[in-house]
Design a protein around this motif. Structure first.
Motif, PDB file in Angstrom:
ATOM      1  N   PHE A 119      -5.778   1.457  -2.194  1.00 32.59           N
ATOM      2  CA  PHE A 119      -4.320   1.446  -2.034  1.00 32.59           C
ATOM      3  C   PHE A 119      -3.894   2.792  -1.467  1.00 32.59           C
ATOM      4  O   PHE A 119      -4.378   3.835  -1.908  1.00 32.59           O
TER       5      PHE A 119
ATOM      6  N   HIS B 160      12.655  -0.134  -1.265  1.00 34.34           N
ATOM      7  CA  HIS B 160      11.659   0.922  -1.075  1.00 34.34           C
ATOM      8  C   HIS B 160      11.000   0.739   0.287  1.00 34.34           C
ATOM      9  O   HIS B 160      10.602  -0.370   0.641  1.00 34.34           O
TER      10      HIS B 160
ATOM     11  N   GLU C  96       8.153   2.093   1.570  1.00 35.58           N
ATOM     12  CA  GLU C  96       6.710   2.224   1.799  1.00 35.58           C
ATOM     13  C   GLU C  96       6.177   0.914   2.403  1.00 35.58           C
ATOM     14  O   GLU C  96       6.601  -0.180   2.025  1.00 35.58           O
TER      15      GLU C  96
ATOM     16  N   ASP D  30       3.779  -1.061   2.096  1.00 37.02           N
ATOM     17  CA  ASP D  30       3.319  -2.215   1.315  1.00 37.02           C
ATOM     18  C   ASP D  30       4.486  -3.148   0.981  1.00 37.02           C
ATOM     19  O   ASP D  30       4.273  -4.286   0.568  1.00 37.02           O
ATOM     20  N   HIS D  31       5.709  -2.678   1.215  1.00 37.08           N
ATOM     21  CA  HIS D  31       6.888  -3.526   0.977  1.00 37.08           C
ATOM     22  C   HIS D  31       7.737  -3.741   2.222  1.00 37.08           C
ATOM     23  O   HIS D  31       8.684  -4.530   2.181  1.00 37.08           O
TER      24      HIS D  31
ATOM     25  N   HIS E  12       9.529   5.399  -5.646  1.00 41.46           N
ATOM     26  CA  HIS E  12       8.513   6.412  -5.594  1.00 41.46           C
ATOM     27  C   HIS E  12       8.693   7.350  -4.409  1.00 41.46           C
ATOM     28  O   HIS E  12       7.991   8.367  -4.286  1.00 41.46           O
TER      29      HIS E  12
ATOM     30  N   ASP F 173       9.047  -0.088  -7.100  1.00 43.79           N
ATOM     31  CA  ASP F 173       7.757   0.300  -7.686  1.00 43.79           C
ATOM     32  C   ASP F 173       7.847   0.547  -9.197  1.00 43.79           C
ATOM     33  O   ASP F 173       6.819   0.554  -9.880  1.00 43.79           O
TER      34      ASP F 173
ATOM     35  N   TYR G  72      -1.460   2.495 -12.330  1.00 44.80           N
ATOM     36  CA  TYR G  72      -0.408   2.462 -11.312  1.00 44.80           C
ATOM     37  C   TYR G  72       0.619   3.562 -11.599  1.00 44.80           C
ATOM     38  O   TYR G  72       1.044   4.287 -10.699  1.00 44.80           O
TER      39      TYR G  72
ATOM     40  N   THR H 251       7.886  -4.594  -7.645  1.00 44.59           N
ATOM     41  CA  THR H 251       7.230  -4.949  -6.387  1.00 44.59           C
ATOM     42  C   THR H 251       5.718  -5.134  -6.527  1.00 44.59           C
ATOM     43  O   THR H 251       5.052  -5.532  -5.582  1.00 44.59           O
ATOM     44  N   HIS H 252       5.179  -4.768  -7.682  1.00 40.91           N
ATOM     45  CA  HIS H 252       3.761  -5.014  -7.968  1.00 40.91           C
ATOM     46  C   HIS H 252       3.655  -5.483  -9.416  1.00 40.91           C
ATOM     47  O   HIS H 252       4.458  -5.077 -10.263  1.00 40.91           O
TER      48      HIS H 252
HETATM   49 FE1  FEO Z   1       5.597   3.103  -3.166  1.00 39.80          FE
HETATM   50 FE2  FEO Z   1       4.448  -0.049  -3.717  1.00 39.80          FE
HETATM   51  O1  FEO Z   1       4.959   1.437  -2.716  1.00 39.80           O
END
Ligand code: FEO
Length: 397
Positions: A24, A80, A82, A84-85, A146, A165, A194, A224-225
């Motif tokens: 990740f 967010h 980043e 991944d989103h 984050h 996050d 995490y 988001t996760h």
């Molecule tokens: Fe800060 Fe899941 O990205």
């Protein structure tokens, strides 16, 4: 494949599981994979909250289109930025070119820089609302959780916080998506890892965010996760309270770097003396084998840290240097420290460990010992002194 799952009336999870990516952020191990959660609210207006990482576009769009049954997306809320989103944004805009992107003043420069998107933007500020029909969404800024632009979206009435996050976890969602449908014991380390790996640097912002969230009434957290929290909301908030305050348990993490086994012998000797002093939670890690992710996670958990390294080319061993840099970067607080080294001629590890101790401002509980190759009786005595001092301190703290 349509993976959409109903959360409440007209509110759906449309996330994807990623079991292929090994690391990740191109750094942190993903032995149990990761889920990228995205959500859709189909009211008079259709709202998508965050998207997914770009490698899973087909499944993502299939789920979204299955929910929408021909309707268009009106708003995309970016909690967010980043990737991944936000990885799906450009693709989403191809399918729904008229949608309005909702973010804050820190979101949009990033959006422009990453994806060249600079039109159809709706900027929101702290406490702003967006009416979408029967529902109204509220926005609250949670900077550094984050990234600086991060915000949460609150849905009063249905009492849901879409938290970005915050309260996220590594690990895929294997069947269930709610916290009461998944094996939380199986995910326990992935939840704490995490936090410690991704959010752990930001203890103070996490405290600020928790105080802000405390003013809202909610019973469901859609991060988001990881799992959607609805049955263990208080538990995950309590964990964040503890972690963000750097509260620790009685236990000691020993991390060592060893080329020919002498430094490892010292680590094992200290571990044995700690056990004789009644310390049960002892975690010994070889920095050449164990990724910093897991060592950092243990350090977040346990009060005592003992670091030992052989010398390497007149300095410290590279994998220990990596660990020290990570810990310094994260600025983890509130630990007890001891350190030791091993050398064949000129040494080099001890000055770096001393500089680390000074930078971290952790309390050093014992004088460092630097052995010459295989341990002598005086080295064994000094390992014993380190263990006794650490055991005494962690029992008092
Ligand atoms: Fe800060 Fe899941 O990205």
């Amino acid at each position: 494949m349509n993976n959409a799952i109903k959360i409440k009336d007209n509110i759906y999870w449309i996330g994807v599981n990623d079991r292929r990516t090994h690391i990740f952020e191109n750094y942190w191990p993903l032995p149990k994979g990761v889920a990228y959660n995205s959500y859709v609210i189909a009211d008079e207006k259709v709202v998508v909250i965050d998207t997914v990482e770009r490698s899973r576009m087909d499944d993502y769009l299939n789920s979204l289109q299955a929910v929408l049954q021909g309707r268009k997306v009106d708003y995309l809320i970016i909690n967010h930025m980043e990737p991944d989103h936000t990885g799906a944004i450009k693709n989403l805009l191809c399918h729904y070119p008229d949608l309005t992107v909702v973010g804050n003043c820190k979101t949009f420069p990033m959006l422009q820089n990453y994806y060249g998107v600079d039109s159809n933007l709706l900027e929101v500020k702290e406490g702003d609302s967006l009416n979408i029909g029967k529902r109204t969404l509220n926005f609250y800024m949670v900077p550094m959780l984050h990234w600086p632009e991060t915000m949460v979206t609150y849905l009063p009435g249905e009492n849901i916080v879409f938290s970005g996050d915050v309260f996220g976890a590594f690990g895929t969602l294997d069947g269930g998506i709610f916290d009461d449908q998944v094996d939380l014991d199986y995910l326990e380390e992935e939840i704490s890892r995490y936090y410690s790996n991704i959010v752990g640097k930001y203890g103070m912002p996490a405290q600020t965010a928790l105080k802000k969230l405390n003013t809202l009434t909610f019973n469901t957290i859609c991060a988001t996760h990881g799992p959607i929290w609805r049955s263990h909301v208080c538990d995950i908030i309590a964990k964040y309270e503890k972690w963000s305050k750097y509260e620790t348990e009685e236990g000691v993490v020993i991390a060592f770097s060893s080329m020919y086994g002498h430094t490892e012998q010292m680590a094992d000797t200290i571990g044995r003396f700690l056990a004789e002093q009644g310390v049960k939670k002892i975690r010994i890690h070889d920095t050449s084998k164990t990724h910093p992710s897991y060592i950092i996670n243990d350090i977040f958990r346990y009060k005592g840290v003992i670091l030992g390294s052989c010398a390497y080319n007149g300095g410290i061993f590279p994998t220990m240097e990596t660990l020290l840099c990570e810990l310094e970067n994260m600025g983890i607080k509130n630990h007890l420290l001891a350190y030791f080294g091993n050398k064949t001629w000129g040494g080099g590890a001890i000055p770096r460990l001393k500089a680390f101790a000074e930078k971290m401002k952790w309390e050093v509980v014992a004088e460092p010992n630097e052995a010459l190759g295989a341990m002598k009786s005086s080295d064994i005595e000094q390992c014993k002194a380190i263990a006794q001092a650490m055991a005494e301190k962690i029992k008092k703290s």
